[in-house]
Each structure stands twice: as structure tokens, then as C-alpha cells.
Scaffold this motif. Structure first.
Motif, PDB file in Angstrom:
ATOM      1  N   SER A   1       0.839  -1.211   0.000  1.00 46.12           N
ATOM      2  CA  SER A   1       0.000   0.000   0.000  1.00 46.12           C
ATOM      3  C   SER A   1       0.868   1.252   0.000  1.00 46.12           C
ATOM      4  O   SER A   1       0.535   2.243  -0.661  1.00 46.12           O
ATOM      5  CB  SER A   1      -0.901   0.023   1.236  1.00 46.12           C
TER       6      SER A   1
ATOM      7  N   ASP B   1      -6.408  -0.547  -4.010  1.00 44.82           N
ATOM      8  CA  ASP B   1      -5.776  -1.172  -2.853  1.00 44.82           C
ATOM      9  C   ASP B   1      -6.721  -2.208  -2.246  1.00 44.82           C
ATOM     10  O   ASP B   1      -7.656  -1.858  -1.528  1.00 44.82           O
ATOM     11  CB  ASP B   1      -5.390  -0.112  -1.816  1.00 44.82           C
ATOM     12  N   GLU B   2      -6.503  -3.462  -2.550  1.00 43.18           N
ATOM     13  CA  GLU B   2      -7.359  -4.571  -2.100  1.00 43.18           C
ATOM     14  C   GLU B   2      -8.843  -4.245  -2.295  1.00 43.18           C
ATOM     15  O   GLU B   2      -9.622  -4.278  -1.345  1.00 43.18           O
ATOM     16  CB  GLU B   2      -7.060  -4.898  -0.624  1.00 43.18           C
TER      17      GLU B   2
END
Ligand SMILES: Nc1ncnc2c1ncn2[C@@H]1O[C@H](COP(=O)(O)OP(=O)(O)O)[C@@H](O)[C@H]1O
Ligand SMILES: [Mg+2]
Length: 266
Positions: free
Chosen positions: A58, A187-188
Motif C-alpha cells: 500500500s 488497494d485490495e
């Protein structure tokens, strides 16, 4: 000139290059979170960042649209170029940059506004529409691209927060693409979604690749294998290996990558 001269071959690959990072270091106070990372990311490609929790995925993703600027203790060194331009140049306005380099987060985070206003917000503040008709068109196009139009078209004035989790995430994708970005950072994006919504978002990511460079952080190796063409494996702040996704999962060159994909670390 013959097209196959080495110079032209090189220029050929340069045209596909979207993001170029060189010697990137990130520190959070004394914590050296990203260690000398260099990587070239291609245009119209899905690139996955994988690796154990806390390895810096991240953090590195946030370097690409200067989101780390918003974290007081974070310090970024090195160079990141998008289309050959240094995004950390003092002349660059981070707000403009983030319109060009959109981001979708782990948890769907629609604004407490209508579906329409969620998507119209960015184009409005960046002056991308001259009138209501143009704004309507951007909203519709973005919702279509995010595969949400059919579900949303009859309730554009309803609150975005009233949608299901998967729909909210597609709304956030529509919001991110409404400013006509060139790069989409995720991000995810599926970690809060059920398997059906995950499959829909994965299908969408594959379509978005026609128009954007997509960089996705995922803790799911299966997801990386399904959606990406390139994979970068991070470990303890280092970029250990970066290659075609097939190669990373079938024939990794580094023993740390091999241990991770076979489940021995992580
Ligand atoms: N906002 C922050 N403030 C301070 N340290 C952070 C912050 N975000 C991440 N870190 C630290 O940076 C390292 C990398 O974290 P992160 O990039 O979140 O990893 P990943 O996304 O791979 O799980 C970790 O040591 C983490 O504790
Ligand atoms: Mg993370």
C-alpha cells in the motif's frame, strides 16, 4: 530508416511505458518501509502488487498518486515519472495528479451524497463539463464503464450509501474514472466484498485495462493470477521480483517469491 533498428525497438517499448519508478525509498519516521524500489509499469496493463502483510504494497501504491503526502510522518525519496514527467516536481499540483491517477480503496467509501453526485463531484471540481447535459453524459458513461448503469439508472438521486457493498465499490470505481484518469490504483478493492461481487469487480478490472493502466494490491494470489498480466512481489520493503504474472506463479526466479507463492511465508 529500418523499423527494426535497435533505437526504434527501444522506442517501441517506451511507448508502452506509463509509470517509471527509480530508487524509491519511503520512511515513516525511523521505519524504512520501501527500500530502493525501481520498476517500470506498462500502459493498458493490470499490474498486481503481492506480498505478506506489512511488506509495503500500500505504501508503494500511495507513492504513485502522492497519497503519502497526506501522512505527516511519511517521507518519500527517489523518482516517479508518469509519461516521463516527475510527479514529485514542485510544479505538480497533487489534486490534479490524483484526477489523473485515480484510487479505489479497500473499503467502499462513497460520499454521503446521491449516486449521481458521487460520480459528478470530480468532473465538477475539475471543470470537465460545460453544462448539465455534458455532466449527465460523463455520469452515465462512468457508471456504464463501472458496470453499474443498469442497476443505478433508475435511482440516480438515491444515496450512494444505500447500495450493496459490491455496488458501492463499483460506484467508487465510477467516481474514480469520471475524471478521465490514465492510471487507476486499487488497494485490495475486493477484500470487503462477497465472492459474487468480487467476480464482478474482477471482470470490470479486465475491461478497464482497455482504457487505463491498473495497479492493484491484493493479498489473494488467486486474484493476482486471475486479473493481472504483470506481478510484483514485495517482501520487507524490497521489490523482490517483477515479471509476467504467469512466470511469477509458475517459474519464480527468487527463492523468497517461491516460498511465498507456495505458502511457506506470508
Ligand atoms: N500511515 C502509516 N504511518 C506509519 N507507518 C505506516 C503507515 N502505513 C504503513 N506503515 C508501515 O509501513 C510498513 C508497510 O505497510 P503497508 O504499506 O501498509 O504494507 P502492506 O500494504 O503490504 O500490508 C509497515 O511497517 C507499516 O506499519
Ligand atoms: Mg496494504
Amino acid at each position: 530508416m529500418n523499423d527494426m533498428t535497435p533505437v526504434n525497438r527501444k522506442l517501441g517499448t517506451m511507448q508502452d511505458l506509463k509509470i517509471s519508478a527509480r530508487g524509491v525509498q519511503v520512511y515513516y519516521g525511523d521505519n524504512h518501509a520501501i527500500k530502493d524500489v525501481s520498476v517500470d509499469i506498462a500502459h493498458k496493463t493490470v499490474t498486481a502488487f503481492i506480498g505478506p502483510s506489512g511488506c509495503g504494497k500500500s505504501t508503494f501504491l500511495r507513492c504513485i498518486n502522492r497519497m503519502n503526502d497526506t501522512i505527516d510522518v511519511a517521507r518519500v525519496e527517489g523518482d516517479i515519472l508518469i509519461d516521463g514527467e516527475d510527479i514529485y516536481d514542485p510544479k505538480v499540483d497533487p489534486v490534479q495528479l490524483r484526477a489523473k491517477v485515480g484510487m479505489v480503496f479497500q473499503k467502499p467509501n462513497p460520499f454521503p451524497k446521491s449516486i449521481y453526485d458521487n460520480v459528478a463531484y470530480g468532473p465538477k471540481i475539475h471543470g470537465l463539463a460545460r453544462n448539465k447535459a455534458e455532466l449527465d453524459e460523463i455520469v452515465e458513461k462512468s457508471l456504464r464503464k463501472a458496470a453499474l448503469w443498469n442497476e443505478a439508472k433508475d435511482r440516480l438521486n438515491a444515496p450512494g450509501t444505500g447500495l450493496s457493498g459490491g455496488q458501492q465499490q463499483r460506484l467508487c470505481i465510477a467516481r474514480a474514472i469520471a475524471t478521465a484518469p490514465e492510471v487507476l490504483l486499487m488497494d485490495e478493492p475486493c477484500s470487503a466484498l462477497d465472492p459474487i461481487a468480487t467476480a464482478q469487480v474482477e471482470e470490470l478490472i479486465d475491461e478497464l485495462r482497455q482504457s487505463f493502466s491498473v495497479v492493484i494490491v491484493t493479498h489473494s494470489m488467486q486474484q493476482a493470477a486471475r486479473v493481472s498480466q504483470k506481478t510484483a512481489f514485495f517482501h520487507l520493503g524490497n521489490l523482490v521480483e517483477y515479471d509476467d504474472t504467469d512466470k511469477i506463479f509458475t517459474n519464480p526466479q527468487d527463492s523468497r517469491t517461491e516460498s511465498y507463492i507456495s505458502g511457506r511465508i506470508g
